[in-house]
Scaffold this active site. Structure first.
Site, PDB file in Angstrom:
ATOM      1  N   GLU A  75      61.996   6.642 -90.241  1.00  0.00           N
ATOM      2  CA  GLU A  75      60.906   7.616 -90.342  1.00  0.00           C
ATOM      3  C   GLU A  75      60.219   7.709 -88.991  1.00  0.00           C
ATOM      4  OE1 GLU A  75      58.196   6.137 -93.303  1.00  0.00           O
ATOM      5  OE2 GLU A  75      58.181   4.120 -92.459  1.00  0.00           O
TER       6      GLU A  75
ATOM      7  N   TYR B 115      46.037   1.352 -97.833  1.00  0.00           N
ATOM      8  CA  TYR B 115      45.231   2.568 -97.689  1.00  0.00           C
ATOM      9  C   TYR B 115      46.005   3.789 -98.157  1.00  0.00           C
ATOM     10  CZ  TYR B 115      47.863   4.147 -93.573  1.00  0.00           C
ATOM     11  OH  TYR B 115      48.848   4.608 -92.731  1.00  0.00           O
TER      12      TYR B 115
ATOM     13  N   LEU C 281      58.326   4.531 -95.899  1.00  0.00           N
ATOM     14  CA  LEU C 281      57.235   4.804 -96.815  1.00  0.00           C
ATOM     15  C   LEU C 281      57.557   6.088 -97.583  1.00  0.00           C
ATOM     16  CD1 LEU C 281      54.343   4.023 -97.761  1.00  0.00           C
ATOM     17  CD2 LEU C 281      53.508   5.676 -96.088  1.00  0.00           C
TER      18      LEU C 281
ATOM     19  N   LYS D 243      52.034   0.827 -98.034  1.00  0.00           N
ATOM     20  CA  LYS D 243      51.147   1.539 -97.105  1.00  0.00           C
ATOM     21  C   LYS D 243      50.055   0.568 -96.645  1.00  0.00           C
ATOM     22  CE  LYS D 243      49.255   6.167 -96.341  1.00  0.00           C
ATOM     23  NZ  LYS D 243      50.199   6.499 -95.271  1.00  0.00           N
TER      24      LYS D 243
END
Length: 289
Positions: free
Chosen positions: A181, A32, A205, A149
């Site tokens: 992250e 996505y 990511l 993702k």
């Protein structure tokens, strides 16, 4: 009533239906993107579509849609929803097949779905009013391909909820002693006037907003380094930021129940927030020339 896109058709979101045999539903077999639109115009669209294609190739979902076709489709969706400030959610799964089987089916058509939701004005839009957020560090228990993702977000959900249960607004993740992250954002730290962010690898990511911030730092001669950031380094930082496409840049004013710096949004965050907003205006101005 919100209008969505599903497999070639625009229709009311409430009427959108997928098969229970869709592999996205059964296996979280899909990817996505979330793309911000301001006053009906996309921001960072090229980067999002490049990342989307990279994710599709990584999970081996064959799709020949061109950049121009994606741009036209998403623009139609935004127009049909009245324009304005919107977040566009675009999801592609491997599709539905007649049987449930872990291996890829030989012939299957991907499911393409998109919808919109309003964007809440981010804190960075008016740095003078920003109060910042709280965060806590949590062990990163996700899989080893966080650079994709993927819609398989249950680990992220559990980590974000663990933070919420402890009264924190964000989870900053730690793997083997190093910051990766957040559950749904990238991380920056400021120390002695230099901006730092974790090195991008398979555990992180590659954020589009992260890339914009790095570019802005270079443009405005703000020292920035990508490093293997330890938890100790983060906890001793003068400022901590997180970034994402819809939240832009947020200052973290409390980490692990202790104030970051003086417990207020820092001066470098305020400067970067101003640069970010100025850059948005410049991008839209140039796009409309």
């Amino acid at each position: 009533m919100s209008i969505a896109f599903l497999n070639g058709s625009f229709l009311p979101l409430e009427e959108a239906r997928i098969s229970p045999l869709d592999r996205g539903f059964l296996f979280a077999d899909g990817v996505y993107e979330v793309i911000p639109y301001y006053s009906g115009e996309p921001f960072g669209l090229e980067g999002h579509l490049i990342r989307l294609q990279r994710s599709l190739e990584a999970v081996r979902i064959p799709l020949s849609t061109t950049t121009a076709e994606w741009e036209a489709l998403l623009q139609q969706l935004v127009v049909k929803n009245g324009g304005g400030d919107l977040s566009v959610y675009l999801q592609i799964t491997r599709g539905a097949y007649e049987t449930r089987n872990h291996a890829f089916p030989d012939e299957i058509s991907p499911t393409i779905f998109a919808m919109v939701s309003p964007i809440t004005p981010p804190l960075a839009a008016d740095a003078t009013k920003a109060k910042g957020i709280t965060a806590m560090t949590i062990p990163d228990t996700r899989w080893s391909r966080c650079d994709i993702k993927s819609i398989a977000l249950l680990p992220n959900i559990l980590l974000k909820q663990q933070a919420a249960d402890s009264g924190a607004q964000e989870a900053i993740l730690v793997r083997d002693g190093h910051i990766t992250e957040c559950a749904a954002a990238n991380v920056f730290a400021v120390k002695n006037g230099t901006i730092y962010t974790p090195i991008k690898d398979d555990h992180i990511l590659g954020g589009i907003t992260r890339d914009i911030i790095i570019g802005l730092a270079q443009d405005h001669h703000m020292p920035l380094q990508e490093i293997a950031m330890t938890q100790e380094f983060l906890e001793q930082a003068d400022e901590v930021w997180i970034s994402s496409s819809t939240r832009e840049i947020l200052p973290v004013v409390e980490l692990n129940s202790r104030p970051v710096g003086n417990g207020e949004p820092g001066a470098l965050w305020q400067l970067m927030a101003e640069h970010y907003q100025a850059n948005k205006k410049r991008v839209f101005r140039e796009a409309n020339v």
